[in-house]
Design a protein around this motif. Structure first.
Motif, short mmCIF file in Angstrom:
data_model
loop_
_atom_site.label_atom_id
_atom_site.label_comp_id
_atom_site.label_asym_id
_atom_site.label_seq_id
_atom_site.Cartn_x
_atom_site.Cartn_y
_atom_site.Cartn_z
N GLY A 30 0.78 -1.23 0.00
CA GLY A 30 0.00 0.00 0.00
C GLY A 30 0.82 1.28 0.00
N ALA A 31 2.00 1.25 -0.61
CA ALA A 31 2.84 2.45 -0.67
C ALA A 31 2.39 3.38 -1.79
N ASN A 32 2.19 4.64 -1.47
CA ASN A 32 1.79 5.63 -2.47
C ASN A 32 2.97 6.13 -3.29
N TYR A 33 4.14 6.21 -2.65
CA TYR A 33 5.32 6.76 -3.29
C TYR A 33 6.48 5.78 -3.16
N ILE A 34 7.39 5.84 -4.14
CA ILE A 34 8.62 5.05 -4.13
C ILE A 34 9.80 6.00 -4.20
N ILE A 35 10.79 5.77 -3.36
CA ILE A 35 12.06 6.50 -3.45
C ILE A 35 13.10 5.49 -3.90
N ASP A 36 13.66 5.71 -5.09
CA ASP A 36 14.62 4.76 -5.65
C ASP A 36 15.74 5.51 -6.35
N ASP A 37 16.94 5.40 -5.83
CA ASP A 37 18.14 5.93 -6.48
C ASP A 37 18.06 7.42 -6.78
N GLY A 38 17.46 8.18 -5.85
CA GLY A 38 17.38 9.63 -6.01
C GLY A 38 16.09 10.14 -6.60
N LEU A 39 15.23 9.24 -7.06
CA LEU A 39 13.98 9.64 -7.67
C LEU A 39 12.80 9.44 -6.72
N LEU A 40 11.82 10.33 -6.80
CA LEU A 40 10.54 10.13 -6.13
C LEU A 40 9.53 9.75 -7.21
N SER A 51 17.97 11.04 -10.90
CA SER A 51 18.52 9.70 -10.75
C SER A 51 20.02 9.74 -10.50
N ALA A 52 20.47 8.92 -9.54
CA ALA A 52 21.90 8.78 -9.31
C ALA A 52 22.60 8.23 -10.53
N LYS A 53 21.87 7.55 -11.38
CA LYS A 53 22.45 6.94 -12.59
C LYS A 53 22.78 7.98 -13.66
N THR A 54 22.41 9.23 -13.42
CA THR A 54 22.79 10.29 -14.37
C THR A 54 24.14 10.91 -14.03
N GLU A 55 24.68 10.60 -12.85
CA GLU A 55 25.93 11.21 -12.43
C GLU A 55 27.11 10.61 -13.18
N GLN A 56 28.17 11.41 -13.30
CA GLN A 56 29.32 11.01 -14.10
C GLN A 56 30.41 10.30 -13.31
N ASN A 57 30.30 10.27 -11.98
CA ASN A 57 31.28 9.51 -11.22
C ASN A 57 30.61 8.86 -10.02
N GLN A 58 31.31 7.92 -9.43
CA GLN A 58 30.76 7.05 -8.40
C GLN A 58 30.40 7.79 -7.12
N VAL A 147 11.91 8.07 -18.84
CA VAL A 147 13.35 7.93 -18.72
C VAL A 147 14.05 8.62 -19.87
N ARG A 148 13.53 8.49 -21.06
CA ARG A 148 14.14 9.17 -22.22
C ARG A 148 14.18 10.68 -22.00
N ARG A 149 13.19 11.20 -21.32
CA ARG A 149 13.11 12.64 -21.10
C ARG A 149 14.04 13.09 -19.99
N ASN A 150 14.28 12.24 -18.98
CA ASN A 150 15.00 12.65 -17.78
C ASN A 150 16.38 12.07 -17.62
N THR A 177 12.19 0.36 -17.33
CA THR A 177 13.07 0.74 -18.42
C THR A 177 14.49 0.34 -18.09
N ILE A 178 15.19 -0.21 -19.10
CA ILE A 178 16.59 -0.59 -18.93
C ILE A 178 17.47 0.56 -19.40
N VAL A 179 18.46 0.92 -18.57
CA VAL A 179 19.38 2.00 -18.93
C VAL A 179 20.81 1.52 -18.73
N ARG A 180 21.74 2.20 -19.38
CA ARG A 180 23.16 1.93 -19.17
C ARG A 180 23.81 3.23 -18.72
N PRO A 181 24.04 3.39 -17.41
CA PRO A 181 24.63 4.64 -16.91
C PRO A 181 26.10 4.75 -17.28
N PRO A 182 26.71 5.92 -17.01
CA PRO A 182 28.12 6.10 -17.38
C PRO A 182 29.06 5.12 -16.68
#
Length: 279
Positions: A30-40, A51-58, A147-150, A177-182
């Motif tokens: 019954g969760a209304n919101y999800i917090i995952d990797d920097g996203l609400l 998204s943390a997956k948009t950052e350029q370093n670890q 994801v394509r937009r953000n 959606t599957i992504v490949r971060p830096p």
């Protein structure tokens, strides 16, 4: 604010398939919101965050996932304040990470932890880990168009998942959606003052007319933010001592955050001596 929220945590090591199952867990509890990797996220859509997956370093990715950047953290807190009362599912690699996120966002600590082993077989977890290590692909539990937009990295495609009987019954059809971060990152990264000092020494020594880097002091202002004091010996030449100091300062400001992911509060450059240029 904290009393208006019910918080749950979905926990498992990186790459074990949590994001593939997040919507199912959220609906089940019954969760209304999800917090995952920097996203609400709400109803499969990004409400706010980055998204943390948009950052350029670890280092910056880990800090992003933990909401250590003030503008990012404040944006999410404002949205949650308007959404209260509600139930929030935090996706985390450990209970400690979930607690840190709660503290950053002024939320109560999770009242229940759901572990990946409760909803995935050992074979599924091992398969997810192999996929992560070989293909370097991650799953974001939001729609492909969103994801394509953000997302700044490479968007690979939509996810087709084969579920175990344990979770197949009643499974929602929320898009993933599957992504490949830096890059790929696991666990925690620590950068000690000595490492920062060595980077600063090297960068400063490359500046024209810097004859010697006498001393470097690194002060931690807060988590992920440092100040640096540099003492240099300068050779007389084309540039004034002030200009050489400014060059050192600008070079460090450009290089240190890029290499470490840390934020710089201030850099103080002291001319600790000078030498004649005999040429």
């Amino acid at each position: 604010m904290a009393g208006e929220f019910k918080v749950l945590a979905f926990v498992g090591p990186a790459g074990t398939g949590k994001s593939q199952r997040t919507h199912f867990i959220a609906r089940q509890f019954g969760a209304n919101y999800i917090i995952d990797d920097g996203l609400l996220i709400k109803d499969g859509k990004i409400v706010c965050g980055k998204s943390a997956k948009t950052e350029q370093n670890q280092v910056r990715a880990i800090r992003r996932a933990l909401f250590e950047f003030p503008d990012h953290r404040d944006q999410v807190k404002r949205v949650l304040e308007k959404a209260a009362p509600c139930t929030i599912l935090i996706v985390a690699t450990s209970p400690g990470m979930a607690v840190k996120i709660c503290r950053q966002l002024s939320l109560p600590e999770p009242e229940r932890y759901i572990y990946i082993e409760e909803v995935a077989t050992r074979e599924e977890i091992e398969q997810a880990l192999r996929e992560r290590h070989t293909k370097k692909q991650h799953v974001i539990p939001v729609a492909y168009v969103q994801v394509r937009r953000n997302f700044a990295g490479k968007v690979v495609g939509r996810l087709k998942t084969f579920w175990s009987a344990r979770v197949r019954s009643g499974l929602d059809d929320a898009e993933k959606t599957i992504v490949r971060p830096p890059f790929s990152y696991y666990g925690q990264v620590e950068i000690g003052p000595y490492a920062i000092e060595q980077i600063v020494r090297h960068v400063a020594s490359l500046v024209t007319q810097v004859d010697e880097v006498k001393d470097v002091k690194v002060k931690t202002e807060e988590e992920g933010v440092v100040s640096v004091n540099v003492s240099i010996v300068v050779t007389a030449g084309k540039y004034t001592f002030m200009e050489v100091g400014n060059k050192v300062q600008r070079r460090i400001f450009a290089v240190l955050p890029f290499l470490t992911g840390l934020d710089l509060n201030e850099i103080n450059v002291l001319i600790g001596g000078w030498k004649r240029n005999d040429d």
